[in-house]
Design a protein around this motif. Structure first.
Motif, PDB file in Angstrom:
ATOM      1  N   ILE A 106     -34.490  65.254  23.968  1.00 37.56           N
ATOM      2  CA  ILE A 106     -33.608  64.131  23.594  1.00 37.56           C
ATOM      3  C   ILE A 106     -34.415  62.839  23.490  1.00 37.56           C
ATOM      4  CG2 ILE A 106     -31.706  62.702  24.438  1.00 37.56           C
ATOM      5  CD1 ILE A 106     -30.567  65.387  25.652  1.00 37.56           C
ATOM      6  N   ARG A 157     -36.563  62.884  20.348  1.00 35.25           N
ATOM      7  CA  ARG A 157     -35.772  62.575  19.170  1.00 35.25           C
ATOM      8  C   ARG A 157     -35.574  61.071  19.009  1.00 35.25           C
ATOM      9  NH1 ARG A 157     -36.095  64.714  15.555  1.00 35.25           N
ATOM     10  NH2 ARG A 157     -34.894  66.637  15.681  1.00 35.25           N
ATOM     11  N   GLN A 161     -18.065  63.414  31.977  1.00 28.52           N
ATOM     12  CA  GLN A 161     -18.627  64.636  31.371  1.00 28.52           C
ATOM     13  C   GLN A 161     -19.179  65.582  32.427  1.00 28.52           C
ATOM     14  OE1 GLN A 161     -19.335  65.914  27.999  1.00 28.52           O
ATOM     15  NE2 GLN A 161     -19.955  67.653  29.273  1.00 28.52           N
ATOM     16  N   GLN A 175     -25.205  70.305  24.247  1.00 30.84           N
ATOM     17  CA  GLN A 175     -24.456  69.782  23.106  1.00 30.84           C
ATOM     18  C   GLN A 175     -25.108  68.524  22.550  1.00 30.84           C
ATOM     19  OE1 GLN A 175     -20.508  69.390  24.787  1.00 30.84           O
ATOM     20  NE2 GLN A 175     -19.922  71.455  24.161  1.00 30.84           N
ATOM     21  N   LEU A 176     -25.581  67.651  23.435  1.00 33.00           N
ATOM     22  CA  LEU A 176     -26.238  66.425  22.982  1.00 33.00           C
ATOM     23  C   LEU A 176     -27.514  66.747  22.209  1.00 33.00           C
ATOM     24  CD1 LEU A 176     -26.321  63.336  22.980  1.00 33.00           C
ATOM     25  CD2 LEU A 176     -27.470  63.428  25.211  1.00 33.00           C
ATOM     26  N   GLN A 182     -28.196  69.512  20.565  1.00 36.40           N
ATOM     27  CA  GLN A 182     -27.837  70.127  19.288  1.00 36.40           C
ATOM     28  C   GLN A 182     -27.292  69.100  18.304  1.00 36.40           C
ATOM     29  OE1 GLN A 182     -25.327  73.133  20.988  1.00 36.40           O
ATOM     30  NE2 GLN A 182     -26.934  74.682  20.998  1.00 36.40           N
ATOM     31  N   GLN A 183     -26.550  68.134  18.810  1.00 35.12           N
ATOM     32  CA  GLN A 183     -26.055  67.053  17.948  1.00 35.12           C
ATOM     33  C   GLN A 183     -27.200  66.264  17.332  1.00 35.12           C
ATOM     34  OE1 GLN A 183     -23.477  64.707  20.450  1.00 35.12           O
ATOM     35  NE2 GLN A 183     -21.985  66.364  20.701  1.00 35.12           N
ATOM     36  N   LYS A 184     -28.322  66.218  18.028  1.00 32.05           N
ATOM     37  CA  LYS A 184     -29.474  65.466  17.557  1.00 32.05           C
ATOM     38  C   LYS A 184     -30.429  66.325  16.718  1.00 32.05           C
ATOM     39  CE  LYS A 184     -29.378  62.071  21.305  1.00 32.05           C
ATOM     40  NZ  LYS A 184     -29.221  60.882  20.427  1.00 32.05           N
ATOM     41  N   GLY A 185     -29.970  67.519  16.340  1.00 30.43           N
ATOM     42  CA  GLY A 185     -30.759  68.367  15.458  1.00 30.43           C
ATOM     43  C   GLY A 185     -31.918  69.068  16.124  1.00 30.43           C
TER      44      GLY A 185
END
Length: 370
Positions: free
Chosen positions: A31, A34, A104, A183-184, A186-189
């Protein structure tokens, strides 16, 4: 594995950053990478169907070290080292809470409590005598005095009449935390490849070739975040340490609330979904628990059950629902290893059983080495 052109082109070619391990450290490293490199191709290789090791198997303690554990650390580390360790745990928990949000991860700051068995008189009295000293020592970190003495309000048996409370300690839902990080990412590719074990790597001509149990590929940079399994890839001062855990079925009218420590942190328990989650006992067989093999032993499981029956729930009937284990990374020093191994290889390992507290911070620091 017989890969197609499309599979190789899409997932395994032109990798900028390869990360081994999709636990707390690996995901936070990805993360952060990215954020620094928006167009980079980032691939995480994970040996398990879910993150293995300890990230999905821990007790969900947002803790900083019980008083007796800190006193024990002061016998083997300098004051500056211990201060830095506790400070890193505090910063790491705050980073985790801000990254995902308290809702969360179901973060609750119910406080932490250290219990002392009746026969631990010397340890108990030493800890009580040194509360003021350690509070003065750690107050600059927390902004207030963390430790205090309080009576046995949860009515545990076979323990001394007072606990030592850590007011800032909290607890969270490990599954929700890891789901949120996945999930975070994956959201960031960020690409996550599960059930792929990296067996070896070779650095050559500015790239790192990875040999997995399914295929070979190359990356510009390699980050190793496998903690307890790190000795299988690196020659660093880190050893695996298995921690065994159990959880009861729901207990009617369970009033116990908070995180609890026993025996210098070697045992720990908490409330979770009206159940008691209890783990530890590695000190009963330190050599035997230096293993990367998941599983339980009668010696430790019997002791955990004794604690439930005699100390934690002595007047309440209960049933054990599940048992499992996690693999931590430990060493003679408690300071994590975050360093450049070579020009294109870095590692963030040896979290010493404090992965929830410091994993986010170590992942960020690992990414910032590049």
């Amino acid at each position: 594995m017989n890969l197609s052109y499309w599979e190789y082109k899409t997932w395994l070619s032109h990798i900028d950053f390869a990360i081994v391990g999709s636990g707390i450290v690996g995901l936070n490293c990805a993360i952060r990478l990215r954020e620094k490199h928006p167009k980079a191709k980032i691939v995480i290789f994970e040996r398990g169907v879910l993150p293995q090791g300890a990230s999905t198997k821990n007790a969900g303690f947002a803790c900083f070290g019980s008083l007796s554990e800190i006193l024990a650390d002061l016998r083997s580390h300098s004051k500056d080292e211990v201060f830095h360790l506790v400070s890193q745990r505090w910063k790491g928990i705050r980073l985790l809470r801000s990254t995902l949000g308290e809702k969360q991860i179901d973060f609750q700051q119910n406080g932490g409590y250290e219990l002392f068995l009746e026969e631990q008189t010397a340890l108990y009295e030493n800890c009580l005598d040194r509360i003021a000293e350690i509070n003065h020592f750690l107050k600059p970190i927390f902004g207030a005095e963390p430790f205090s003495s309080c009576p046995n309000s949860f009515h545990f048996k076979q323990i001394k009449e007072h606990y030592i409370r850590h007011v800032f300690e909290g607890q969270l839902d490990t599954g929700k935390m890891m789901m949120g990080l996945l999930q975070l990412a994956q959201q960031k590719g960020i690409i996550i490849l599960n059930s792929i074990t990296v067996n070896d790597f070779v650095e050559n001509q500015g790239k790192v070739s990875l040999q997995t149990d399914a295929f070979e590929c190359q990356a510009r940079k390699l980050f190793i975040a496998t903690n307890g399994f790190a000795s299988q890839l690196l020659n660093e001062n880190v050893k695996p340490a298995r921690s065994q855990v159990l959880i009861t079925k729901p207990v009617q009218n369970l009033a116990i609330k908070g995180t609890f420590h026993l025996d210098e942190g070697y045992y720990y328990f908490r409330n979770m979904d009206n159940r008691i989650l209890l783990g530890g006992g590695r000190n009963l067989d330190l050599e035997g628990e230096k293993t990367v093999v998941f599983g339980q032993t009668k010696l430790i499981q019997n002791r955990l059950q004794e604690l439930l029956e005699q100390v934690i729930l002595p007047t309440t009937s209960f049933e054990i629902d599940q048992r499992w284990s996690g693999i931590m990374g430990v060493g003679k020093e408690k300071k994590p290893i975050v360093k450049q191994v070579s020009e294109n290889i870095t590692c963030g390992i040896r979290l010493g059983g404090m992965g929830v507290a410091i994993g986010s911070l170590i992942g960020k620091k690992l990414a910032d080495l590049v």
